[in-house]
Design a protein around this motif. Structure first.
Motif, PDB file in Angstrom:
ATOM      1  N   GLN A 174       0.806  -1.208   0.000  1.00 14.06           N
ATOM      2  CA  GLN A 174       0.000   0.000   0.000  1.00 14.06           C
ATOM      3  C   GLN A 174       0.847   1.270   0.000  1.00 14.06           C
ATOM      4  OE1 GLN A 174      -3.288  -0.601  -0.188  1.00 14.06           O
ATOM      5  NE2 GLN A 174      -3.194   1.561  -0.747  1.00 14.06           N
ATOM      6  N   SER A 175       2.023   1.162   0.586  1.00 11.51           N
ATOM      7  CA  SER A 175       2.873   2.345   0.762  1.00 11.51           C
ATOM      8  C   SER A 175       3.788   2.551  -0.445  1.00 11.51           C
ATOM      9  CB  SER A 175       3.733   2.145   2.018  1.00 11.51           C
ATOM     10  OG  SER A 175       4.737   3.111   2.073  1.00 11.51           O
TER      11      SER A 175
ATOM     12  N   VAL B 121       2.997  10.598   3.672  1.00 12.70           N
ATOM     13  CA  VAL B 121       2.431   9.622   2.736  1.00 12.70           C
ATOM     14  C   VAL B 121       2.467  10.235   1.344  1.00 12.70           C
ATOM     15  CG1 VAL B 121       0.071  10.283   3.280  1.00 12.70           C
ATOM     16  CG2 VAL B 121       0.486   8.080   2.286  1.00 12.70           C
TER      17      VAL B 121
ATOM     18  N   GLU C 284      -8.250   1.600   1.731  1.00 13.76           N
ATOM     19  CA  GLU C 284      -7.252   0.594   1.341  1.00 13.76           C
ATOM     20  C   GLU C 284      -6.231   0.352   2.464  1.00 13.76           C
ATOM     21  OE1 GLU C 284      -7.665   1.937  -3.294  1.00 13.76           O
ATOM     22  OE2 GLU C 284      -5.688   2.067  -2.361  1.00 13.76           O
ATOM     23  N   TYR C 285      -5.811   1.430   3.110  1.00 14.54           N
ATOM     24  CA  TYR C 285      -4.861   1.270   4.219  1.00 14.54           C
ATOM     25  C   TYR C 285      -5.503   0.473   5.358  1.00 14.54           C
ATOM     26  CZ  TYR C 285      -0.809   4.067   2.873  1.00 14.54           C
ATOM     27  OH  TYR C 285       0.346   4.513   2.265  1.00 14.54           O
ATOM     28  N   ASN C 286      -6.775   0.788   5.667  1.00 14.44           N
ATOM     29  CA  ASN C 286      -7.450   0.060   6.749  1.00 14.44           C
ATOM     30  C   ASN C 286      -7.456  -1.432   6.458  1.00 14.44           C
ATOM     31  OD1 ASN C 286      -8.178   1.809   8.830  1.00 14.44           O
ATOM     32  ND2 ASN C 286      -9.854   2.682   7.607  1.00 14.44           N
TER      33      ASN C 286
ATOM     34  N   SER D 183      -5.387  -3.117   4.506  1.00 16.26           N
ATOM     35  CA  SER D 183      -4.025  -3.685   4.600  1.00 16.26           C
ATOM     36  C   SER D 183      -3.621  -3.882   6.056  1.00 16.26           C
ATOM     37  CB  SER D 183      -3.000  -2.753   3.949  1.00 16.26           C
ATOM     38  OG  SER D 183      -3.234  -2.655   2.589  1.00 16.26           O
ATOM     39  N   ILE D 184      -3.943  -2.902   6.898  1.00 15.94           N
ATOM     40  CA  ILE D 184      -3.544  -3.000   8.311  1.00 15.94           C
ATOM     41  C   ILE D 184      -4.275  -4.165   8.975  1.00 15.94           C
ATOM     42  CG2 ILE D 184      -3.634  -1.809  10.558  1.00 15.94           C
ATOM     43  CD1 ILE D 184      -3.183   0.814   8.893  1.00 15.94           C
TER      44      ILE D 184
ATOM     45  N   LEU E  24       2.347   1.560   8.063  1.00 15.40           N
ATOM     46  CA  LEU E  24       1.017   1.799   7.486  1.00 15.40           C
ATOM     47  C   LEU E  24       0.136   2.617   8.425  1.00 15.40           C
ATOM     48  CD1 LEU E  24       0.189  -1.616   5.729  1.00 15.40           C
ATOM     49  CD2 LEU E  24       1.307   0.391   4.789  1.00 15.40           C
ATOM     50  N   THR E  25       0.218   2.351   9.734  1.00 15.05           N
ATOM     51  CA  THR E  25      -0.639   3.133  10.644  1.00 15.05           C
ATOM     52  C   THR E  25      -0.199   4.597  10.678  1.00 15.05           C
ATOM     53  OG1 THR E  25       0.623   2.282  12.495  1.00 15.05           O
ATOM     54  CG2 THR E  25      -1.509   1.310  12.205  1.00 15.05           C
TER      55      THR E  25
ATOM     56  N   GLU F 247       1.155   6.240   8.142  1.00 14.30           N
ATOM     57  CA  GLU F 247       0.709   6.871   6.895  1.00 14.30           C
ATOM     58  C   GLU F 247      -0.812   7.069   6.923  1.00 14.30           C
ATOM     59  OE1 GLU F 247       2.490   4.766   3.559  1.00 14.30           O
ATOM     60  OE2 GLU F 247       4.489   5.452   4.148  1.00 14.30           O
ATOM     61  N   LEU F 248      -1.509   6.094   7.536  1.00 19.13           N
ATOM     62  CA  LEU F 248      -2.977   6.228   7.657  1.00 19.13           C
ATOM     63  C   LEU F 248      -3.335   7.450   8.509  1.00 19.13           C
ATOM     64  CD1 LEU F 248      -5.865   5.067   7.350  1.00 19.13           C
ATOM     65  CD2 LEU F 248      -5.437   3.658   9.364  1.00 19.13           C
TER      66      LEU F 248
END
Ligand SMILES: C[S@@+](CC[C@H](N)C(=O)[O-])C[C@H]1O[C@@H](n2cnc3c(N)ncnc32)[C@H](O)[C@@H]1O
Length: 451
Positions: A156-157, A280, A397-399, A401-402, A427-428, A430-431
């Motif tokens: 995702q990143s 991000v 999308e991040y949610n 993936s996490i 990821l958290t 960047e979220l």
């Protein structure tokens, strides 16, 4: 700490003598026994011919070895001074090799080659006590070393793509060196990567290019620390001055730079649970089906502003934007970057007239495109709602993936679990940035609705 260099081309055909080539072949024999650290500072001071630190010693911490207060320390005290003559920089490479490499490879690769060279000398190396204390490959977690399954966790990143690009870049650097010496110096690309990351994770930019600073490189990082390594050309040394008080036994943390978790993970192989410098990367594109696409692209390229790399230095382009946490959700606050808002205004234009108006406005003002709110409130809201919808999509999308990274148990053991934890922090973080941007955009649109 260290800059990424540009790609290079090389056409030198001179070949070094065979004896030199043979000495550059490598064997791994790094050791990190802690008791050996007590002998390190006296050795370095003897070599430097001056005292380096009377206040710190090398200790152990959750982050590996660390610098620890030996005596009470108060703000303003000099924690250590490392003279340039005991730092490892590209100009420490034997002259023959340096002349051969010229400007064809970057400084990081040169220092990595220096470590390899010294390591090959074994006990005969005058740097042996330092070289043998460098970390072992199994202790390194830069995403450069992650396999495909592990990289999948951060898909995702933008770090995912950045890792692939960076690996290619390093491979290219070593191909250039190999070509330059006419011999395959490195049996495995992993070994090349290992030496390269040994440098990026332990070196500082300096007037000599890039320097490994023994002793300073036992300091661990905190984004909350204001303490940084300072270079003095006049005194020909690097030093660190205390910003805080420390009691004996306290770990001294410094700030390597204002680095995001993505940068920390790529260059140093760790992430922070909550990093105030997180970023991000958001990419926007003009859809091919947009009838005004060509006009918009022309407008954007005509008024393109030069791209400035920030400390995180990740590759970017005119349609890729680095967002940082928006600390004040208030629509009047600094908000999200002007560049992405300008792009959205252009992207959402829906007539040649609107595009022309933006061009006229830029030409009549400071040449910067679409930096002012659109005169038509509704169009300004639409442009920002478009951004909000993009960011909301990314948040979803991040949610997902996490969620897929949720650990099977709380006990962190093994390489995969620690890398999974790093991926989660990345990821958290960047979220969190995305959510702050979304909140700011909601407030901005709501404020315009009320006008
Ligand atoms: C310059 S070295 C610091 C000394 C290192 N701990 C050692 O044992 O040699 C940088 C490395 O220390 C570790 N490190 C530094 N700060 C950290 C932190 N805040 N969290 C986790 N690891 C950290 C990482 O492995 C990083 O690549």
């Amino acid at each position: 700490m260290v800059i990424m260099s540009c790609r290079i081309t090389f056409s030198n055909t001179w070949r070094p003598p065979r004896s030199l080539l043979a000495r550059l072949c490598c064997h791994f024999s790094f050791s990190t026994r802690l008791e050996e650290c007590n002998e390190f500072l006296p050795w370095l001071e003897h070599r430097a011919g001056v005292e380096i630190s009377s206040l710190l010693s090398i200790g152990k911490s959750a982050y590996g070895r660390s610098l620890v207060a030996r005596h009470p320390i108060k703000p303003g005290d000099c924690l250590f001074k490392v003279p340039y003559n005991v730092q490892l920089a590209p100009d420490n490479l034997p002259r023959g090799i340096n002349a051969l490499l010229g400007d064809n490879v970057g400084d990081v690769a040169k220092v990595a080659l220096l470590i390899l060279y010294e390591q090959k000398l074994g006990k005969k190396s005058e740097w042996a006590p330092y070289i043998t204390r460098l970390p072992r490959p199994e202790d390194m977690h830069s995403t450069i070393f992650w396999d495909d399954n592990e990289l999948e966790m951060i898909q995702q990143s933008s770090l995912h793509q950045e890792t692939i690009m960076h690996k290619l870049f390093v491979e290219q650097e070593y191909l250039t060196i190999k070509e330059c010496h006419g011999l395959d110096l490195y049996a495995h690309i992993d070994q090349n990567l290992f030496f390269y990351i040994s440098v990026t994770s332990r070196a500082w930019e300096s007037s000599r290019g890039v320097s490994m600073i023994p002793f300073a490189d036992f300091a661990n990082h905190s984004d909350l620390s204001d303490t940084t390594v300072l270079g003095s050309e006049e005194k020909q040394l690097s030093e660190v001055i205390a910003d805080y008080s420390y009691a004996p036994g306290d770990q001294v943390l410094i700030r390597y730079g204002k680095f995001s978790n993505a940068r920390l993970l790529l260059d140093f192989g760790f992430t922070l649970p909550c990093n105030m410098y997180d970023q991000v990367q958001v990419e926007l594109t003009i859809p091919h089906e947009d009838k005004l696409r060509q006009l918009k692209l022309e407008l954007l390229s005509r008024y393109q502003t030069p791209f400035l790399k920030d400390v995180n230095g990740f590759s970017s382009s005119e349609n890729s934007f680095a967002l940082e946490e928006v600390r004040s959700a208030d629509a009047q606050g600094r908000g999200i970057p002007q560049s992405i808002r300008a792009f959205a205004r252009v992207l959402c234009s829906n007539s040649p007239q609107e595009i022309n108006d933006l061009a006229v406005e830029a030409a009549e003002n400071d040449g910067r495109l679409a930096r002012r709110p659109l005169k038509d409130n509704i169009r300004e809201i639409q442009a920002h709602q478009f951004l909000l919808s993009k960011i909301t999509e990314l948040i979803e999308e991040y949610n997902a993936s996490i969620k897929s990274l949720e650990l099977p148990n709380l006990c962190m053991v093994g390489k995969l679990d620690s890398r999974r934890q790093m991926a989660q922090y990345l990821l958290t973080g960047e979220l969190h940035v995305l959510k702050s941007a979304a909140l700011w955009l909601e407030n901005y649109c709501a404020t315009l609705f009320r006008v």
